[in-house]
Design an enzyme around this catalytic site. Structure first.
Site, PDB file in Angstrom:
ATOM      1  N   SER A 227       0.842  -1.198   0.000  1.00  0.00           N
ATOM      2  CA  SER A 227       0.000   0.000   0.000  1.00  0.00           C
ATOM      3  C   SER A 227       0.877   1.248   0.000  1.00  0.00           C
ATOM      4  O   SER A 227       2.073   1.165  -0.299  1.00  0.00           O
ATOM      5  CB  SER A 227      -0.928  -0.021   1.215  1.00  0.00           C
ATOM      6  N   ASN A 228       0.306   2.386   0.323  1.00  0.00           N
ATOM      7  CA  ASN A 228       1.093   3.626   0.386  1.00  0.00           C
ATOM      8  C   ASN A 228       0.560   4.513   1.500  1.00  0.00           C
ATOM      9  O   ASN A 228      -0.386   4.148   2.193  1.00  0.00           O
ATOM     10  CB  ASN A 228       1.058   4.336  -0.977  1.00  0.00           C
ATOM     11  N   HIS A 229       1.168   5.696   1.654  1.00  0.00           N
ATOM     12  CA  HIS A 229       0.845   6.550   2.812  1.00  0.00           C
ATOM     13  C   HIS A 229      -0.386   7.436   2.658  1.00  0.00           C
ATOM     14  O   HIS A 229      -0.654   8.264   3.513  1.00  0.00           O
ATOM     15  CB  HIS A 229       2.038   7.469   3.106  1.00  0.00           C
TER      16      HIS A 229
ATOM     17  N   ALA B  32      -4.465   7.491  -4.487  1.00  0.00           N
ATOM     18  CA  ALA B  32      -3.094   7.038  -4.728  1.00  0.00           C
ATOM     19  C   ALA B  32      -3.198   5.548  -5.077  1.00  0.00           C
ATOM     20  O   ALA B  32      -3.104   4.681  -4.204  1.00  0.00           O
ATOM     21  CB  ALA B  32      -2.251   7.249  -3.486  1.00  0.00           C
TER      22      ALA B  32
END
Ligand code: CTP
Length: 397
Positions: free
Chosen positions: A206-208, A274
């Site tokens: 995943s991402n932030h 995102a």
């Protein structure tokens, strides 16, 4: 005055917050609305029908039939421009969610063709009980607009969530519903947050992204009168706005499918999510055990924005985001072309006040026509409002 001449039914159920119905009715009458009140039997033990009849200038209705006369719930349901059930007790919520029809209020609910607003009121533990939350989800699924509960001191003496929204907020919600904002009648489609790409049953890539910017955009679009569809990746943030319909998704492929479904009927599409660029080629069924070396083969995900860019017509307005760490201007211009967007909102990770998790942002708008507009450092709420004003000025009428 947007409530002038509007026909509103107020449904009052058995809760301490029923005393607030007097003020709600008074404010609606003051705003020029025509009000009819329906009370459940339990509600009449908290506030007298005489009070609400006097304030609403109409007899209060509460029984399905009275002295050999049948109250026509179908007629009432068709009469109203909006039905506001405030307060809605846990018991009444359960009846509404399940289609029960054992009193006039629930019968009118089932017959109403107008939008229904529900303002729950109960004790904190009742509010958080899974069955209440299940009923709320169910009502949202039935297109009922839930007016968020407040937090504070409750009649039980406990403190927490469960207070009914104040009458001013209830009236404001109805006013917003009827007001013709510049986006009223238009559907705005937004995606937000990260995606999660499963590796095995316990791990994911995943991402932030927190989803803050996209949620702020959804709130701003709703405030302008739009019907908002928000496709939201996994986030801890809550969206509680009766005018935003949220579709929760996890992986990029799910987000892709949810977005594509709504593209044809949306006039403004904003891709702020995102989205993971890569996903594991294969999700392993059982937990991968530790070994000296681990390799995961990744494959590219579909580019949602680019694929929407291939489908949009001249009547639709498409906005993408670009998050860069370097060569911002060149990349933003390239994305504008590659994705066939009308606008790219560029933010730079070099700026400590912009990007993931923080409440502020500093973005530049790259227009297809070649112009670049920089919005200064502002809260994400203000940035969202300015982005929407920009889109409004460019969208085909
Ligand atoms: N985007 C998308 N689907 C993807 C990847 C990105 O819809 N699979 C969208 C994002 O929502 C955003 C825009 O594309 O609106 C730009 O995302 P970004 O990650 O900055 O760019 P990429 O297209 O992924 O290109 P690169 O990673 O090369 O910068």
């Amino acid at each position: 005055m947007s409530l002038k001449g509007k026909k509103i039914i107020i449904g009052v159920t058995g809760s301490i917050a029923a005393y607030k119905a007097a003020n709600t009715v008074r404010l609606l009458i003051k705003a020029g609305a025509e009000v009819k009140v329906i009370m459940t039997d339990a509600a009449t033990r908290f506030i007298t029908p005489l009070t609400l009849a006097t304030l609403s200038k109409n007899p209060v209705l509460s029984a399905l039939s009275e002295e050999q006369q049948w109250s026509n719930h179908v007629e009432l349901g068709l009469w109203a421009d909006a039905f506001l059930i405030a307060p809605a007790s846990a018991n009444s919520l359960s009846k509404l969610a399940n289609g029960s029809c054992d009193n006039l209020l629930t019968a009118v609910y089932l017959s109403a063709r107008c939008p229904v607003f529900v303002a729950p009121a109960m004790d904190v533990d009742m509010w958080h009980h899974p069955s209440t939350q299940r009923n709320i989800d169910c009502l949202k699924g039935d297109k009922v607009k839930i007016i968020p509960v407040g937090t504070g001191e409750l009649a039980s003496g406990l403190n927490g969530e469960g207070r009914m929204a104040e009458p001013e907020q209830l009236v404001d919600t109805l006013e917003k519903h009827f007001s013709k904002g510049p986006l009223s009648g238009k559907q705005v489609l937004i995606n937000a947050g990260p995606t999660q790409e499963a590796i095995d049953p316990v791990r994911y890539i995943s991402n932030h992204s927190s989803g803050k910017m996209g949620i702020a955009l959804a709130e701003a679009a709703a405030a302008l009168g739009a019907k908002v569809k928000l496709v939201l990746g996994p986030t801890s943030l809550k969206v509680d706005n009766p005018n935003i319909e949220v579709f929760y998704v996890c992986a990029a492929a799910e987000m892709y499918a949810a977005m594509m479904k709504f593209v044809p009927k949306s006039q403004l599409i904003i891709c702020s999510a995102a989205v993971a660029d890569f996903t594991p080629k294969k999700v392993v069924d059982s937990k991968i055990k530790k070994s000296d070396k681990m390799e995961i083969e990744l494959v590219k995900t579909k580019d949602i924005l680019a694929d929407i860019g291939k489908k949009v017509t001249a009547k639709q307005y498409l906005v993408g985001f670009a998050l860069e760490t370097n060569d911002e201007v060149a990349y933003a211009k390239e994305k504008l072309k590659k994705k066939n967007a009308n606008l790219i909102v560029m933010n730079s990770l070099r700026n400590p006040n912009a990007g993931f998790g923080v409440d502020t942002n500093e973005v530049s708008l790259f227009d297809k026509n070649g112009s670049i507009t920089s919005l200064g450092l502002k809260s994400k709420t203000e940035i969202a409002q300015e982005i929407l004003q920009y889109c409004l000025s460019k969208m085909s009428k």
